[in-house]
Motif scaffolding. Structure first.
Motif, PDB file in Angstrom:
ATOM      1  N   SER A  81       0.827  -1.201   0.000  1.00  0.00           N
ATOM      2  CA  SER A  81       0.000   0.000   0.000  1.00  0.00           C
ATOM      3  C   SER A  81       0.869   1.262   0.000  1.00  0.00           C
ATOM      4  N   GLY A  82       0.549   2.206  -0.896  1.00  0.00           N
ATOM      5  CA  GLY A  82       1.299   3.454  -0.965  1.00  0.00           C
ATOM      6  C   GLY A  82       2.429   3.423  -1.966  1.00  0.00           C
ATOM      7  N   HIS A  83       2.740   2.253  -2.491  1.00  0.00           N
ATOM      8  CA  HIS A  83       3.793   2.156  -3.502  1.00  0.00           C
ATOM      9  C   HIS A  83       3.201   2.497  -4.864  1.00  0.00           C
ATOM     10  N   THR A  84       3.745   3.539  -5.467  1.00  0.00           N
ATOM     11  CA  THR A  84       3.179   4.002  -6.725  1.00  0.00           C
ATOM     12  C   THR A  84       3.738   3.257  -7.934  1.00  0.00           C
ATOM     13  N   GLN A 107       3.704   3.373 -13.246  1.00  0.00           N
ATOM     14  CA  GLN A 107       4.005   4.450 -12.298  1.00  0.00           C
ATOM     15  C   GLN A 107       2.768   5.329 -12.177  1.00  0.00           C
ATOM     16  N   GLU A 128      -3.321   2.642  -8.255  1.00  0.00           N
ATOM     17  CA  GLU A 128      -2.078   2.244  -7.593  1.00  0.00           C
ATOM     18  C   GLU A 128      -2.298   0.974  -6.794  1.00  0.00           C
ATOM     19  N   SER A 157       7.161  -3.780  -6.148  1.00  0.00           N
ATOM     20  CA  SER A 157       6.648  -2.422  -6.043  1.00  0.00           C
ATOM     21  C   SER A 157       7.689  -1.537  -5.383  1.00  0.00           C
ATOM     22  N   SER A 158       7.523  -0.235  -5.570  1.00  0.00           N
ATOM     23  CA  SER A 158       8.491   0.725  -5.046  1.00  0.00           C
ATOM     24  C   SER A 158       7.763   1.986  -4.634  1.00  0.00           C
ATOM     25  N   LYS A 159       8.246   2.607  -3.561  1.00  0.00           N
ATOM     26  CA  LYS A 159       7.606   3.822  -3.092  1.00  0.00           C
ATOM     27  C   LYS A 159       8.185   5.029  -3.810  1.00  0.00           C
ATOM     28  N   PRO A 160       7.489   6.158  -3.750  1.00  0.00           N
ATOM     29  CA  PRO A 160       7.986   7.362  -4.428  1.00  0.00           C
ATOM     30  C   PRO A 160       9.297   7.840  -3.821  1.00  0.00           C
ATOM     31  N   ASN A 212      10.897   6.921  -8.211  1.00  0.00           N
ATOM     32  CA  ASN A 212      10.900   5.966  -7.104  1.00  0.00           C
ATOM     33  C   ASN A 212      12.298   5.935  -6.508  1.00  0.00           C
ATOM     34  N   THR A 213      12.446   5.282  -5.421  1.00  0.00           N
ATOM     35  CA  THR A 213      13.741   5.271  -4.731  1.00  0.00           C
ATOM     36  C   THR A 213      14.702   4.268  -5.339  1.00  0.00           C
TER      37      THR A 213
END
Lengths: 119, 115
Positions: free
Chosen positions: A27-30, A50, A72, A94-97, A104-105
């Motif tokens: 959750s929250g990973h764009t 993305q 998302e 998945s990856s967060k912003p 993403n990071t």
């Protein structure tokens, strides 16, 4: 959930059948990626989502492969008319912003994969 | 275009001895570099990452890697191998610092640790 969830974990199908693989990102990973890992080989990029941007489909090997993602959240990878060479483990990540709201990071969180065997 | 080459498909070491997993990259601009580990029947996990800060990067489980631009290398090392380090290791190059999204994985190196 706490991590990336993929289903099914194992799928055996007959040549020519269609298969659908599912990925629930964190959750929250764009950002969401699909990779393919053939036996004894590295990870092969398939597709990247993305946010609401158009996906990067440059890695899809043929028009038998397609993927969708709703906002998302969940993504599905569909393989039509499966062939024996499609046998592989399909990995979702998945990856967060990024800190500055960037793409993403670069740190990907992987699911345990869906192992597809085409007979 | 970016690419990464892992020079050894298999590495075997004895428990307690140093580990060296070699990785060379190719990139037309300053890349981000990562090492991921995959234990049997487990998902891939990030070990460490380089994103243009310190060239010596420390990761989890005692691993570290040094970014050497002149040699286009990002080798992974550990002073003393443990049995639990047996796994497959992937070197990854990325263009995320330029706003890209591609992470290109190497073919992997299987590390075997002998008792």
């Amino acid at each position: 959930g706490a991590g990336v969830s993929q289903s099914p974990s194992n799928k055996v199908t007959e040549k020519g059948k269609d298969v659908e693989l599912r990925c629930d990102p964190i959750s929250g990973h764009t950002a969401l990626y699909w990779y393919r890992q053939r036996l004894g080989q590295g990870l092969e990029f398939l597709i990247y989502f993305q946010g609401n941007s158009a996906p990067d489909k440059s890695g899809l090997p043929s028009d038998r492969f397609s993927a969708e993602r709703t906002g998302e959240s969940v993504s599905t990878l569909t393989i039509q008319r499966t062939q024996q060479e499609d046998s592989a483990v399909y990995l979702c990540a998945s990856s967060k912003p990024g800190l500055a709201g960037g793409v993403n990071t670069g740190e990907l969180f992987f699911g345990e994969g869906s192992r597809l065997t085409v007979l | 275009a970016q690419s990464v080459t892992q020079l050894d498909s298999h590495v075997s070491v004895s428990e307690g001895t140093p580990v060296l997993l070699r990785c060379n990259y190719s990139s037309s601009y300053s890349p981000s570099l990562f090492w991921y580990v995959q234990h049997p029947n487990k998902g891939l996990q990030l070990l460490l990452k380089y994103t243009s800060a310190a060239t010596l990067v420390k990761g989890i489980n005692g691993f570290e890697a040094e970014f050497k631009k002149s040699e286009t290398s990002f080798h992974l090392t550990k002073p003393s191998a443990h049995m639990s380090d047996a796994a497959e290791y992937f070197c990854v190059v990325s263009d995320i610092l330029r706003g890209g999204n591609k992470l290109v994985f190497g073919a992997g190196t299987i590390l075997r640790v002998k008792s």
